[in-house]
Enzyme design. Sequence first.
Site, PDB file in Angstrom:
ATOM      1  CG  LEU A 163      -1.924  -1.092   1.413  1.00 37.00           C
ATOM      2  CD1 LEU A 163      -2.666  -0.914   2.743  1.00 37.00           C
ATOM      3  CD2 LEU A 163      -2.915  -1.121   0.265  1.00 37.00           C
ATOM      4  CG  ASP A 164       0.814   4.292  -3.044  1.00 39.00           C
ATOM      5  OD1 ASP A 164       1.684   3.474  -3.382  1.00 39.00           O
ATOM      6  OD2 ASP A 164       0.084   4.893  -3.860  1.00 39.00           O
ATOM      7  NE  ARG A 165       5.401   8.533   3.110  1.00 39.78           N
ATOM      8  CZ  ARG A 165       4.928   9.646   3.656  1.00 39.78           C
ATOM      9  NH1 ARG A 165       4.537   9.651   4.917  1.00 39.78           N
ATOM     10  NH2 ARG A 165       4.826  10.764   2.964  1.00 39.78           N
TER      11      ARG A 165
END
Length: 386
Positions: A163-165
Amino acid sequence: MAAPPGGAGIVWQTPANPPEAHDYVIRNGRRYVRPYYFEFISHAKNRWSGKTIVDLFTDEFKGRSREYYVGAVKCGRLQVDGQMVHTDYIVKSSQKISHFLHRHEPPVLAGDITILQNEVDVVTICKPASVPVHPCGQYRKNTVVGILQAEHGLTPLFPVHRLDRLVSGLLIFAKNADRAECFRRQIEAGLLQKEYVAKVVGVFPDGEQTVDANVNFNAREGRSTVEVSDGSGKEPNGKQALTRFQRICTDGTHSIVLCKPVTGRTHQIRVHLKHTGYPIANDELYLSGNFCPRSTKGTSANTAITPLDPDNSAADHGSKDAETDEGFDIDLMCTNCPNLAPEGYDGDEEGLWLHCVRYTGPDWSYECPYPNWAILDSVSTKKMKT
């Protein structure tokens, strides 16, 4: 081999040193990592060969000044093959280069990492926004993998997906290489289904909406664009990307949208929602005009970050462990001391209104609860999950 600089009182860490629970400090809703002395190790690339050690670092690592690198060479914080060198030393290909420095990791939001299921060979968690999944860039300990190891003793872990940050929600980890390989084969075969929820601007159309538009990611700018055919017969740039959207509910100002990405391109859901005209309501990167701010403008590390200063009492800043402030020393060579975070960090950063809720495979399914922002007035939890 030359001894690491700094004297006997400094303990230098390497990537082999695991994160530990006492490395973290919680303050003002942020999780900080106590700055630590670290040895960065790299091997000289072919393009580095023939450059002086100072020119190499000045050209390749622009976060610090030339004067810093001159001083680092002279005091032994930049070494080649374990030896101190002079500032005019010419680097050769494949040589081992060590950079000893005082490392400051950016803080992240201090939300708990909730373990959802802990099985024999799989663990699933609810990832808080702003925390990267694994070590990357400026982050090593302040990551999901690092925190799970330090606070829950979970290691090794093999991320099944990422997942993106700034995105929250379900993360699946395999506990061993065999289970990770099984997941990898299912992903490559296209057998996984992914579901996210997003809070978008406006009244999203009813009924399933499909976006089939290439996504072109610009690594230098850190953002993606949608590329569609212009009818001239020329193929659009980027990678093929397909996302299906379904409105869950709306309050007339915002809508909660179920997002089902069929492909997995960088920022795919975010840029596809922007393409439909209903961007994520706090997504500064893809918004224009009025929006709900995700971070405060005009702040800097110098004003936004509270330093870990022994003269400041932990009680004044809400630290969960007063002892975590003890033993912090300012490093005169460090370009970030006495600030805790690297310069340029936006201390008021918040999470994106995008959350992973479900992954389904051929014979398994894992879910994550909806976040609070995804439940609008007069909408029941039962309806949200249909």
